[in-house]
Motif scaffolding. Sequence first.
Motif, PDB file in Angstrom:
ATOM      1  N   ARG A   1      -6.466  -9.821  15.172  1.00  0.00           N
ATOM      2  CA  ARG A   1      -5.494 -10.624  14.419  1.00  0.00           C
ATOM      3  C   ARG A   1      -4.482  -9.660  13.825  1.00  0.00           C
ATOM      4  N   CYS A   2      -3.260 -10.119  13.640  1.00  0.00           N
ATOM      5  CA  CYS A   2      -2.216  -9.263  13.079  1.00  0.00           C
ATOM      6  C   CYS A   2      -1.705  -9.895  11.789  1.00  0.00           C
ATOM      7  N   GLU A   3      -1.574  -9.049  10.771  1.00  0.00           N
ATOM      8  CA  GLU A   3      -1.061  -9.523   9.485  1.00  0.00           C
ATOM      9  C   GLU A   3      -0.482  -8.347   8.724  1.00  0.00           C
ATOM     10  N   GLY A   4       0.660  -8.543   8.083  1.00  0.00           N
ATOM     11  CA  GLY A   4       1.252  -7.496   7.255  1.00  0.00           C
ATOM     12  C   GLY A   4       1.540  -6.220   8.029  1.00  0.00           C
ATOM     13  N   GLY A   5       1.861  -6.343   9.305  1.00  0.00           N
ATOM     14  CA  GLY A   5       2.180  -5.161  10.118  1.00  0.00           C
ATOM     15  C   GLY A   5       0.965  -4.399  10.616  1.00  0.00           C
ATOM     16  N   GLU A   6      -0.234  -4.948  10.364  1.00  0.00           N
ATOM     17  CA  GLU A   6      -1.464  -4.269  10.804  1.00  0.00           C
ATOM     18  C   GLU A   6      -2.169  -5.109  11.866  1.00  0.00           C
ATOM     19  N   VAL A   7      -2.814  -4.416  12.797  1.00  0.00           N
ATOM     20  CA  VAL A   7      -3.679  -5.078  13.780  1.00  0.00           C
ATOM     21  C   VAL A   7      -5.120  -4.859  13.335  1.00  0.00           C
ATOM     22  N   THR A   8      -5.893  -5.938  13.262  1.00  0.00           N
ATOM     23  CA  THR A   8      -7.298  -5.810  12.873  1.00  0.00           C
ATOM     24  C   THR A   8      -8.176  -6.399  13.962  1.00  0.00           C
TER      25      THR A   8
END
Length: 326
Positions: free
Chosen positions: A286-293
């Motif tokens: 998932r991607c959020e706030g410019g980060e991939v997790t």
Amino acid sequence: MTTQAPIRVAVTGAAGNIGYALLWRIASGDCFGSNQPVILQLLEIPPGMQRLEGVIMELRDSAFPLVHDIVGTDNAEVAFNEADAIFLVGSRPRTKDMDRSDLVAANGPIFVGQGKAIDAVASRKVKVITVGNPCNTNALIASANAPSIPPQQFTAMTRLDQNRAVGQMAERAGVPASEVQDVFIWGNHANTMYPDPSMATVGGQSATEVFDEEWLQGEFLNTVSTRGKAIIMARGASSAASAASAAVDHMRDWWQGSAGRIVSVALPSEGWYGVPEGIVFSFPCRCEGGEVTVVEGLTVDTFAQAKIDENVAALLGEREAVSDLL
Ligand code: NAD
Ligand code: LMR
């Protein structure tokens, strides 16, 4: 009127087939947002520079309000200078008698020099997507040659494979692609890849209830994993518009977020799901706030585990084959 400062977006192989489709999508705001101006920094090799001049003429003639400047160059350090986002596309495509891994001898060395150039001049926060094949291992090569940039900022594209899986499910169920969510790809952008239906929904219903196992593990898997070759056979050239579209999807979600959806991103493993550290492997993310997790804790059934193991073996083999470039 836009008020945001422009970001610098580098595209390699900008005069090639994918470049020709990709640049217009970036320039129109599809990737970084309709209020985000861009400076396009386009890299080619010397024989491609005349074609690149033509591409730049056409970009200027398209009068995109978001394009604040365009730089065309055959110098990687000029193209990557302070780049915020980089699309590593420039490299040779395969022909119908080749596997993607056969390209590593020709294409691998490109990513040594480009990795070093990224290390020297790009923004420390740069987001890199590798499209040029074999893209997982090329991303690894680029990252290894850019030691001052965190490895997680180097990704490879399996979003095209995810989009192909969505397309197959939508067609079979007779619904628009928007009704299919959360199907994702494990592993390598190669025939071993595994499009995992276990989290997928079709019109809100579990894909494993909508489709029978025989189709999911047979025709569906085979069609998705060999689609690149099928396109080369039909078109006489490898996928270009769909590849560009998938690259936009990948970078857009990384930049702007995936709105809670699971997306496929190949990135250097930190040991998730038992995948050895360091190899660039596609995971559910998932991607959020410019980060991939990476989405952790999903159930992996025996069939999926066997496919994951196959991809691990293939990518360890590719890493071994390019050890002199790392
Ligand atoms: P293309 O031959 O049309 O264009 C490639 C361009 O890259 C050419 O203009 C060439 O001059 C340029 N180039 C070559 N070496 C370069 C270098 N060192 N620096 C900068 N530019 C360079 O090929 P294409 O159809 O655009 O495909 C490009 C790559 O993308 C191929 O490796 C192909 O296999 C790969 N691809 C990957 C996916 C994926 O899903 N990951 C999908 C489609 C294609
Ligand atoms: C694709 O999947 O379409 C690309 O990787 C091109 C190829 O060689 O198959």
